[in-house]
Design a protein around this motif. Structure first.
Motif, PDB file in Angstrom:
ATOM      1  N   PHE A 187      24.938  -8.550 -55.102  1.00  0.00           N
ATOM      2  CA  PHE A 187      23.919  -7.491 -55.125  1.00  0.00           C
ATOM      3  C   PHE A 187      23.157  -7.464 -53.806  1.00  0.00           C
ATOM      4  O   PHE A 187      22.975  -6.396 -53.197  1.00  0.00           O
ATOM      5  N   ASN A 188      22.714  -8.624 -53.360  1.00  0.00           N
ATOM      6  CA  ASN A 188      21.927  -8.677 -52.126  1.00  0.00           C
ATOM      7  C   ASN A 188      22.757  -8.269 -50.909  1.00  0.00           C
ATOM      8  O   ASN A 188      22.234  -7.683 -49.949  1.00  0.00           O
ATOM      9  N   GLY A 189      24.069  -8.550 -50.951  1.00  0.00           N
ATOM     10  CA  GLY A 189      24.954  -8.115 -49.876  1.00  0.00           C
ATOM     11  C   GLY A 189      25.101  -6.603 -49.850  1.00  0.00           C
ATOM     12  O   GLY A 189      25.038  -5.971 -48.783  1.00  0.00           O
ATOM     13  N   VAL A 190      25.296  -6.003 -51.032  1.00  0.00           N
ATOM     14  CA  VAL A 190      25.404  -4.540 -51.134  1.00  0.00           C
ATOM     15  C   VAL A 190      24.089  -3.887 -50.707  1.00  0.00           C
ATOM     16  O   VAL A 190      24.078  -2.884 -49.974  1.00  0.00           O
ATOM     17  N   LEU A 191      22.976  -4.451 -51.156  1.00  0.00           N
ATOM     18  CA  LEU A 191      21.660  -3.955 -50.782  1.00  0.00           C
ATOM     19  C   LEU A 191      21.479  -3.975 -49.265  1.00  0.00           C
ATOM     20  O   LEU A 191      21.071  -2.974 -48.655  1.00  0.00           O
ATOM     21  N   SER A 192      21.808  -5.099 -48.650  1.00  0.00           N
ATOM     22  CA  SER A 192      21.655  -5.247 -47.195  1.00  0.00           C
ATOM     23  C   SER A 192      22.552  -4.262 -46.451  1.00  0.00           C
ATOM     24  O   SER A 192      22.143  -3.686 -45.423  1.00  0.00           O
ATOM     25  N   TYR A 193      23.775  -4.055 -46.960  1.00  0.00           N
ATOM     26  CA  TYR A 193      24.700  -3.114 -46.322  1.00  0.00           C
ATOM     27  C   TYR A 193      24.123  -1.698 -46.354  1.00  0.00           C
ATOM     28  O   TYR A 193      24.164  -0.970 -45.346  1.00  0.00           O
ATOM     29  N   CYS A 194      23.580  -1.301 -47.506  1.00  0.00           N
ATOM     30  CA  CYS A 194      22.997   0.041 -47.618  1.00  0.00           C
ATOM     31  C   CYS A 194      21.835   0.210 -46.645  1.00  0.00           C
ATOM     32  O   CYS A 194      21.743   1.218 -45.924  1.00  0.00           O
ATOM     33  N   LEU A 195      20.950  -0.773 -46.601  1.00  0.00           N
ATOM     34  CA  LEU A 195      19.771  -0.669 -45.745  1.00  0.00           C
ATOM     35  C   LEU A 195      20.123  -0.747 -44.265  1.00  0.00           C
ATOM     36  O   LEU A 195      19.367  -0.266 -43.414  1.00  0.00           O
ATOM     37  N   ALA A 196      21.274  -1.341 -43.959  1.00  0.00           N
ATOM     38  CA  ALA A 196      21.730  -1.400 -42.563  1.00  0.00           C
ATOM     39  C   ALA A 196      22.392  -0.098 -42.129  1.00  0.00           C
ATOM     40  O   ALA A 196      22.644   0.103 -40.928  1.00  0.00           O
ATOM     41  N   ASN A 197      22.663   0.784 -43.092  1.00  0.00           N
ATOM     42  CA  ASN A 197      23.394   2.024 -42.780  1.00  0.00           C
ATOM     43  C   ASN A 197      22.684   3.257 -43.342  1.00  0.00           C
ATOM     44  O   ASN A 197      23.319   4.177 -43.867  1.00  0.00           O
ATOM     45  N   LEU A 198      21.376   3.286 -43.198  1.00  0.00           N
ATOM     46  CA  LEU A 198      20.601   4.390 -43.765  1.00  0.00           C
ATOM     47  C   LEU A 198      20.868   5.735 -43.090  1.00  0.00           C
ATOM     48  O   LEU A 198      20.520   6.778 -43.643  1.00  0.00           O
ATOM     49  N   ASP A 199      21.479   5.720 -41.932  1.00  0.00           N
ATOM     50  CA  ASP A 199      21.844   7.000 -41.311  1.00  0.00           C
ATOM     51  C   ASP A 199      22.916   7.717 -42.117  1.00  0.00           C
ATOM     52  O   ASP A 199      23.046   8.948 -42.041  1.00  0.00           O
ATOM     53  N   ASP A 200      23.668   6.945 -42.907  1.00  0.00           N
ATOM     54  CA  ASP A 200      24.772   7.520 -43.691  1.00  0.00           C
ATOM     55  C   ASP A 200      24.593   7.359 -45.194  1.00  0.00           C
ATOM     56  O   ASP A 200      25.273   8.029 -45.970  1.00  0.00           O
ATOM     57  N   ILE A 201      23.738   6.434 -45.621  1.00  0.00           N
ATOM     58  CA  ILE A 201      23.620   6.071 -47.031  1.00  0.00           C
ATOM     59  C   ILE A 201      22.165   6.174 -47.481  1.00  0.00           C
ATOM     60  O   ILE A 201      21.263   5.661 -46.822  1.00  0.00           O
ATOM     61  N   SER A 202      21.944   6.835 -48.612  1.00  0.00           N
ATOM     62  CA  SER A 202      20.646   6.786 -49.282  1.00  0.00           C
ATOM     63  C   SER A 202      20.798   5.830 -50.457  1.00  0.00           C
ATOM     64  O   SER A 202      21.803   5.896 -51.188  1.00  0.00           O
ATOM     65  N   VAL A 203      19.823   4.953 -50.657  1.00  0.00           N
ATOM     66  CA  VAL A 203      19.982   3.898 -51.660  1.00  0.00           C
ATOM     67  C   VAL A 203      18.864   3.948 -52.690  1.00  0.00           C
ATOM     68  O   VAL A 203      17.691   4.126 -52.370  1.00  0.00           O
ATOM     69  N   PHE A 204      19.274   3.807 -53.936  1.00  0.00           N
ATOM     70  CA  PHE A 204      18.372   3.755 -55.081  1.00  0.00           C
ATOM     71  C   PHE A 204      18.509   2.345 -55.650  1.00  0.00           C
ATOM     72  O   PHE A 204      19.565   1.982 -56.188  1.00  0.00           O
ATOM     73  N   ILE A 205      17.467   1.535 -55.495  1.00  0.00           N
ATOM     74  CA  ILE A 205      17.539   0.110 -55.821  1.00  0.00           C
ATOM     75  C   ILE A 205      17.024  -0.108 -57.243  1.00  0.00           C
ATOM     76  O   ILE A 205      15.816  -0.128 -57.486  1.00  0.00           O
ATOM     77  N   GLY A 206      17.939  -0.253 -58.180  1.00  0.00           N
ATOM     78  CA  GLY A 206      17.569  -0.422 -59.579  1.00  0.00           C
ATOM     79  C   GLY A 206      17.669  -1.883 -59.985  1.00  0.00           C
ATOM     80  O   GLY A 206      18.728  -2.331 -60.426  1.00  0.00           O
ATOM     81  N   THR A 207      16.576  -2.624 -59.828  1.00  0.00           N
ATOM     82  CA  THR A 207      16.631  -4.039 -60.184  1.00  0.00           C
ATOM     83  C   THR A 207      15.276  -4.550 -60.641  1.00  0.00           C
ATOM     84  O   THR A 207      14.233  -4.096 -60.171  1.00  0.00           O
ATOM     85  N   HIS A 208      15.323  -5.512 -61.572  1.00  0.00           N
ATOM     86  CA  HIS A 208      14.127  -6.207 -62.052  1.00  0.00           C
ATOM     87  C   HIS A 208      14.023  -7.587 -61.406  1.00  0.00           C
ATOM     88  O   HIS A 208      13.162  -8.376 -61.777  1.00  0.00           O
ATOM     89  N   ASN A 209      14.906  -7.856 -60.457  1.00  0.00           N
ATOM     90  CA  ASN A 209      14.942  -9.153 -59.795  1.00  0.00           C
ATOM     91  C   ASN A 209      13.957  -9.182 -58.630  1.00  0.00           C
ATOM     92  O   ASN A 209      14.079  -8.400 -57.689  1.00  0.00           O
ATOM     93  N   GLU A 210      12.995 -10.076 -58.701  1.00  0.00           N
ATOM     94  CA  GLU A 210      11.949 -10.113 -57.675  1.00  0.00           C
ATOM     95  C   GLU A 210      12.508 -10.478 -56.299  1.00  0.00           C
ATOM     96  O   GLU A 210      12.097  -9.906 -55.277  1.00  0.00           O
ATOM     97  N   VAL A 211      13.435 -11.427 -56.259  1.00  0.00           N
ATOM     98  CA  VAL A 211      13.987 -11.866 -54.975  1.00  0.00           C
ATOM     99  C   VAL A 211      14.668 -10.699 -54.262  1.00  0.00           C
ATOM    100  O   VAL A 211      14.490 -10.498 -53.056  1.00  0.00           O
ATOM    101  N   SER A 212      15.446  -9.920 -55.003  1.00  0.00           N
ATOM    102  CA  SER A 212      16.135  -8.776 -54.393  1.00  0.00           C
ATOM    103  C   SER A 212      15.143  -7.735 -53.907  1.00  0.00           C
ATOM    104  O   SER A 212      15.330  -7.119 -52.843  1.00  0.00           O
ATOM    105  N   ASN A 213      14.084  -7.504 -54.662  1.00  0.00           N
ATOM    106  CA  ASN A 213      13.067  -6.553 -54.219  1.00  0.00           C
ATOM    107  C   ASN A 213      12.360  -7.048 -52.959  1.00  0.00           C
ATOM    108  O   ASN A 213      12.127  -6.276 -52.028  1.00  0.00           O
ATOM    109  N   TYR A 214      12.038  -8.331 -52.928  1.00  0.00           N
ATOM    110  CA  TYR A 214      11.413  -8.889 -51.725  1.00  0.00           C
ATOM    111  C   TYR A 214      12.348  -8.781 -50.522  1.00  0.00           C
ATOM    112  O   TYR A 214      11.921  -8.507 -49.399  1.00  0.00           O
ATOM    113  N   LEU A 215      13.638  -9.002 -50.744  1.00  0.00           N
ATOM    114  CA  LEU A 215      14.613  -8.881 -49.662  1.00  0.00           C
ATOM    115  C   LEU A 215      14.599  -7.470 -49.093  1.00  0.00           C
ATOM    116  O   LEU A 215      14.589  -7.276 -47.859  1.00  0.00           O
ATOM    117  N   ALA A 216      14.583  -6.471 -49.976  1.00  0.00           N
ATOM    118  CA  ALA A 216      14.556  -5.084 -49.512  1.00  0.00           C
ATOM    119  C   ALA A 216      13.289  -4.800 -48.700  1.00  0.00           C
ATOM    120  O   ALA A 216      13.353  -4.158 -47.645  1.00  0.00           O
TER     121      ALA A 216
END
Length: 409
Positions: free
Chosen positions: A276-305
């Motif tokens: 999940f965190n890898g997919v999240l990081s990939y999306c955020l690294a490519n925002l010129d091409d990807i819009s991301v909707f982060i659906g998670t209740h995991n605090e660590v993943s939210n903090y990472l974003a």
């Protein structure tokens, strides 16, 4: 630097809850925290509804009111408006499942389109959502995914399913409302992925209108995302990616074992978190091409974003990035993100009590399988109850400890 304290603010998280609502949440999460009770309770609920016993009132006053906005869009409006006073958006989800008839699928499509048109008139509602098997039989999605030859009747049925999806996406495009397509079991998902890719190619030329859901408990989803990204660049469309961990783990593993193929699910929760965190990081690294909707209740993943957004020096309300949690859950994440100014939305299920119960039961069962999730909810609710009583809370103790350390230093 993003600190690890944002989500500990229970006053912000539960500001809109009355004492009675807080006590109800404490009771329900206390029950959900006990897997045996969940199994007994869900079995009794299913039996009671099947036998048409008079239990709808009890269901409505407990689990339905905690995790659902009401039975109609009008019922949901007070909740939508109240949440928006705290800068928290809503996503209306007509959560009726398990239909099998063509007229029911047509009705579901019309309902989704009416919600899109309703959302277009309200600033609180930036997204709509639909479930592929809510507008077409699971069996037809499965057959198309497995690439077996369809009968002439099934060919016609599949054309109708595709047209319903097209109609929903067209309505979203015309009303400038982004639409999220839910992900489901792997043995029907291939057909959904291909169809949503076609919808992105048609409607995502200027911005992400159509989002497909990526379930990151599947070990193949990073490759899927990378391939979709390449197609987007080649065909000049934006990728809309809703990323979640996933909701069908036990069912997927059982089917794989029974049918003798390699499970599509990551080997454990840790591997899922990494994926999940890898997919999240990939999306955020490519925002010129990807819009991301982060659906998670995991605090660590939210903090990472949050940390990635800060490191990239992006605006916290960049419209290519949204955060979301389910209504009735993880208020400590949703309300605190919204208060800080991040784009945040609650998925707000609604529909007739009897029809929404299967969805609510599934959510309760999912929560028992997420280690630590319900315990975290409970601990925060208890902290807020202490705060309201004027008793020392963990937050105040932490502040005192930090103050003592500062004086000593």
């Amino acid at each position: 630097m993003i600190t690890q304290k944002i989500f500990n603010d229970t006053e912000t998280a539960f500001k809109l809850k009355s004492d009675d609502e807080l006590n109800r949440a404490l009771f329900l999460f206390g029950m959900i925290n006990r897997p045996t009770l969940v199994k007994i309770g869900t079995s009794l609920t299913r039996f009671s509804l099947k036998m048409h016993l008079p239990v709808e009132g009890l269901i409505k006053s407990t689990i339905f009111n905690q995790f659902s906005g009401g039975e109609s869009t009008d019922d949901c409006l007070p909740t939508i408006e109240k949440m928006y006073t705290k800068k928290l958006h809503s996503i209306l989800d007509y959560s009726v499942e398990g239909k099998e008839q063509e007229e029911q699928f047509d009705a579901a499509m019309k309902k989704k389109i009416s919600i899109i048109e309703f959302a277009a008139k309200r600033k609180e509602l930036p997204f709509a959502v639909f479930k592929p098997t809510g507008i077409g039989r699971f069996a037809i999605w499965e057959k198309v995914t497995s690439r077996v030859t369809l009968t002439p009747e099934e060919e016609e049925e599949w054309k109708r399913v595709q047209q319903r999806v097209e109609n929903i996406c067209e309505a979203a495009y015309q009303n400038d409302i982004s639409v999220l397509a839910d992900a489901e079991e792997t043995w029907m998902q291939g057909a959904a992925d291909e169809l949503m890719e076609r919808m992105m190619m048609k409607y995502n030329q200027e911005k992400a209108i159509v989002f497909n859901t990526i379930q990151c408990y599947r070990w193949d989803r990073m490759q899927y995302l990378q391939d979709l990204h390449e197609k987007g660049k080649k065909n000049a469309f934006r990728v809309g990616a809703k990323i979640v961990r996933g909701a069908y783990m036990e069912k997927e593993n059982e089917r794989a074992k029974k049918m003798g193929y390699v499970s599509p699910i990551c080997e454990n929760k840790e591997a899922t978190d990494v994926n999940f965190n890898g997919v999240l990081s990939y999306c955020l690294a490519n925002l010129d091409d990807i819009s991301v909707f982060i659906g998670t209740h995991n605090e660590v993943s939210n903090y990472l974003a949050l940390q990635i957004l800060e490191d990239k020096n992006l605006k916290i309300d960049d419209d290519r990035v949204w955060f979301s949690q389910l209504y009735g859950m993880s208020d400590h994440i949703s309300y605190n993100l919204a208060r800080k100014g991040y784009n945040t939305a609650k998925l707000l299920p609604f529909g007739p009590v009897r029809d929404v119960v299967p969805y609510l039961i599934r959510r309760a069962e999912e929560n028992t399988s997420v280690k630590g999730q319900t315990g975290r909810e409970l601990s925060l609710l208890i902290e807020e109850k202490k705060r309201r009583r004027g008793e020392p809370t963990k937050a105040t103790r932490d502040k005192r400890t930090a103050g003592v350390k500062e004086k000593i230093g």
